[in-house]
Design an enzyme around this catalytic site. Structure first.
Site, PDB file in Angstrom:
ATOM      1  N   GLU A   1      -0.735   6.627 -10.539  1.00 46.65           N
ATOM      2  CA  GLU A   1      -0.833   7.145  -9.160  1.00 46.65           C
ATOM      3  C   GLU A   1      -1.012   5.963  -8.209  1.00 46.65           C
ATOM      4  OE1 GLU A   1      -3.109  10.615  -8.203  1.00 46.65           O
ATOM      5  OE2 GLU A   1      -3.139  10.084  -6.075  1.00 46.65           O
TER       6      GLU A   1
ATOM      7  N   GLU B   1      -5.039   1.254  -6.147  1.00 50.25           N
ATOM      8  CA  GLU B   1      -5.450   1.437  -4.737  1.00 50.25           C
ATOM      9  C   GLU B   1      -6.001   0.111  -4.216  1.00 50.25           C
ATOM     10  OE1 GLU B   1      -6.012   2.234  -1.343  1.00 50.25           O
ATOM     11  OE2 GLU B   1      -5.547   4.191  -2.220  1.00 50.25           O
TER      12      GLU B   1
ATOM     13  N   ASP C   1      -2.438  -4.426  -5.150  1.00 45.31           N
ATOM     14  CA  ASP C   1      -1.159  -3.929  -4.637  1.00 45.31           C
ATOM     15  C   ASP C   1      -0.356  -3.302  -5.798  1.00 45.31           C
ATOM     16  OD1 ASP C   1       1.371  -3.553  -3.626  1.00 45.31           O
ATOM     17  OD2 ASP C   1       1.686  -5.634  -3.024  1.00 45.31           O
TER      18      ASP C   1
ATOM     19  N   ASP D   1       1.165   6.117   3.397  1.00 44.45           N
ATOM     20  CA  ASP D   1       1.084   5.828   4.838  1.00 44.45           C
ATOM     21  C   ASP D   1       2.466   6.015   5.457  1.00 44.45           C
ATOM     22  OD1 ASP D   1      -1.729   4.855   4.944  1.00 44.45           O
ATOM     23  OD2 ASP D   1      -0.943   3.388   3.525  1.00 44.45           O
TER      24      ASP D   1
ATOM     25  N   LYS E   1       5.783   4.410  13.651  1.00 45.46           N
ATOM     26  CA  LYS E   1       6.588   3.743  14.689  1.00 45.46           C
ATOM     27  C   LYS E   1       7.831   3.132  14.053  1.00 45.46           C
ATOM     28  CE  LYS E   1       2.745   2.714  17.677  1.00 45.46           C
ATOM     29  NZ  LYS E   1       1.655   1.778  17.916  1.00 45.46           N
TER      30      LYS E   1
ATOM     31  N   ASP F   1       3.380  14.725   4.520  1.00 46.60           N
ATOM     32  CA  ASP F   1       3.284  15.746   5.568  1.00 46.60           C
ATOM     33  C   ASP F   1       4.031  15.282   6.829  1.00 46.60           C
ATOM     34  OD1 ASP F   1       1.359  13.729   5.884  1.00 46.60           O
ATOM     35  OD2 ASP F   1       0.105  14.989   7.165  1.00 46.60           O
TER      36      ASP F   1
ATOM     37  N   THR G   1      -4.644  17.095  -1.477  1.00 43.58           N
ATOM     38  CA  THR G   1      -5.341  15.815  -1.339  1.00 43.58           C
ATOM     39  C   THR G   1      -6.064  15.768   0.009  1.00 43.58           C
ATOM     40  OG1 THR G   1      -3.698  14.500  -0.158  1.00 43.58           O
ATOM     41  CG2 THR G   1      -3.347  14.784  -2.536  1.00 43.58           C
ATOM     42  N   LYS G   2      -6.888  14.744   0.174  1.00 47.86           N
ATOM     43  CA  LYS G   2      -7.655  14.595   1.417  1.00 47.86           C
ATOM     44  C   LYS G   2      -6.712  14.470   2.630  1.00 47.86           C
ATOM     45  CE  LYS G   2     -10.803  11.396   3.632  1.00 47.86           C
ATOM     46  NZ  LYS G   2     -11.531  10.136   3.527  1.00 47.86           N
TER      47      LYS G   2
ATOM     48  N   GLU H   1      -3.589  15.321   2.804  1.00 50.16           N
ATOM     49  CA  GLU H   1      -2.806  16.547   2.958  1.00 50.16           C
ATOM     50  C   GLU H   1      -3.605  17.563   3.777  1.00 50.16           C
ATOM     51  OE1 GLU H   1      -1.887  18.269  -0.818  1.00 50.16           O
ATOM     52  OE2 GLU H   1      -0.355  19.578   0.050  1.00 50.16           O
TER      53      GLU H   1
HETATM   54  C1  SAM Z   1      -2.500   7.861   3.619  1.00 61.07           C
HETATM   55  S1  SAM Z   1      -3.464   7.344   2.273  1.00 61.07           S
HETATM   56  C2  SAM Z   1      -3.298   8.694   1.120  1.00 61.07           C
HETATM   57  C3  SAM Z   1      -4.399   8.717   0.101  1.00 61.07           C
HETATM   58  C4  SAM Z   1      -4.332   9.851  -0.929  1.00 61.07           C
HETATM   59  N1  SAM Z   1      -3.152   9.753  -1.769  1.00 61.07           N
HETATM   60  C5  SAM Z   1      -4.395  11.209  -0.271  1.00 61.07           C
HETATM   61  O1  SAM Z   1      -3.372  11.912  -0.257  1.00 61.07           O
HETATM   62  O2  SAM Z   1      -5.471  11.564   0.215  1.00 61.07           O
HETATM   63  C6  SAM Z   1      -2.427   6.099   1.534  1.00 61.07           C
HETATM   64  C7  SAM Z   1      -3.209   5.191   0.585  1.00 61.07           C
HETATM   65  O3  SAM Z   1      -2.311   4.305  -0.065  1.00 61.07           O
HETATM   66  C8  SAM Z   1      -2.932   3.043  -0.212  1.00 61.07           C
HETATM   67  N2  SAM Z   1      -1.833   2.050  -0.393  1.00 61.07           N
HETATM   68  C9  SAM Z   1      -0.809   1.795   0.441  1.00 61.07           C
HETATM   69  N3  SAM Z   1       0.034   0.889  -0.076  1.00 61.07           N
HETATM   70  C10 SAM Z   1      -0.493   0.540  -1.292  1.00 61.07           C
HETATM   71  C11 SAM Z   1      -0.078  -0.362  -2.307  1.00 61.07           C
HETATM   72  N4  SAM Z   1       1.046  -1.093  -2.184  1.00 61.07           N
HETATM   73  N5  SAM Z   1      -0.840  -0.480  -3.405  1.00 61.07           N
HETATM   74  C12 SAM Z   1      -1.976   0.258  -3.544  1.00 61.07           C
HETATM   75  N6  SAM Z   1      -2.419   1.131  -2.619  1.00 61.07           N
HETATM   76  C13 SAM Z   1      -1.685   1.283  -1.503  1.00 61.07           C
HETATM   77  C14 SAM Z   1      -3.740   2.881   1.049  1.00 61.07           C
HETATM   78  O4  SAM Z   1      -4.796   1.971   0.880  1.00 61.07           O
HETATM   79  C15 SAM Z   1      -4.238   4.320   1.276  1.00 61.07           C
HETATM   80  O5  SAM Z   1      -5.497   4.533   0.701  1.00 61.07           O
END
Ligand code: SAM
Length: 229
Positions: free
Chosen positions: A60, A85, A112, A135, A139, A171, A208-209, A211
């Site tokens: 994940e 994460e 990463d 994310d 923009k 979303d 998810t949070k 979502e």
């Molecule tokens: C918008 S949040 C969604 C979190 C969770 N999946 C949820 O639905 O509640 C996106 C997450 O992806 C992580 N993230 C983004 N790019 C990443 C990467 N290349 N490697 C690891 N984590 C990453 C960010 O730190 C963030 O916590």
């Protein structure tokens, strides 16, 4: 005058490190349980050694606070889950949940996800890859940061085993359509949607949070499931 340096689009990071403060519980989990759950990005990855058993491996990417990853791992004890994460408080939160619920089939990289996939994960070794509510980088000038891009699809194709799947959910309608286009244009992954676009949310994916936040704002949700041929 020297030529401006060209940046390889595949190398643009999909995240910006947030400083977010960890709660007392998250800090305690980070201090007490790091070695139990977290893997070192400096060491090589051996799934059997990391989990102490052989089982299908699901990755994940960007699990956020880990609520949904912990729920999925508890509901599927026969699968191994590797959460990746970059947000440290989220890693602490997930470790807290794993400890409280006695969940033993999750390991974590605080790093990463692209680098972990590229450098640590063996080709054709993953049963599934989850990407829930990445994310959206809304923009236009930030779209280049979206994690789903042609180089990412190539990487998925390399790391998934035959019959393995990629499941994304978002979303943001624009990002959903963008992902659909990129995934459909790649070779080797087949859309599982009977209508060749989006799928119903499968029962294994908890809300998810992010979502829930999107639903609160009146957003729709789009699930994409592609399977490696
Ligand atoms: C918008 S949040 C969604 C979190 C969770 N999946 C949820 O639905 O509640 C996106 C997450 O992806 C992580 N993230 C983004 N790019 C990443 C990467 N290349 N490697 C690891 N984590 C990453 C960010 O730190 C963030 O916590």
């Amino acid at each position: 005058m020297s030529e401006p340096q060209k940046i390889d689009p595949a190398k643009i990071k999909s995240f910006i490190r947030r400083q977010g403060r960890a709660t007392a519980g998250q800090k305690q989990a980070l201090e007490s349980h790091w070695d139990k759950y977290c893997l070192s990005p400096q060491a090589s990855f051996d799934a059997e050694q990391a989990f102490g058993r052989q089982a299908p491996l699901i990755v994940e990417i960007g699990f956020g606070n880990g609520d949904s990853l912990a729920a999925m791992a508890a509901a599927n004890p026969d699968l191994n889950y590797l959460g990746i994460e970059v947000h440290r408080p989220g890693v602490g939160h997930l470790m807290m949940l794993l400890e409280q619920r006695g969940i033993t089939n999750v390991r974590i990289y605080h790093h990463d996800a692209i680098e972990i996939l590229e450098q640590k994960i063996a080709d054709h070794s993953l049963a599934g890859v989850h990407l829930f509510f990445p994310d959206p980088w809304q923009k236009r000038r930030h779209h280049k940061r979206r994690i789903v891009r042609p180089s990412f699809v190539e990487l998925l194709n390399k790391k998934l085993m035959a019959g393995g799947y990629f499941h994304a959910a978002t979303d943001w309608e624009h990002y959903a359509k963008d992902m659909l286009g990129i995934l459909s244009a790649g070779t080797g992954l087949q859309n599982s949607s009977p209508t060749n676009d989006f799928c119903e949310r499968p029962a294994y994916r908890p809300l998810t949070k992010f979502e829930n936040r999107g639903l609160g704002l009146g957003h729709g949700v789009w699930d994409l499931i592609f399977r490696k041929l």
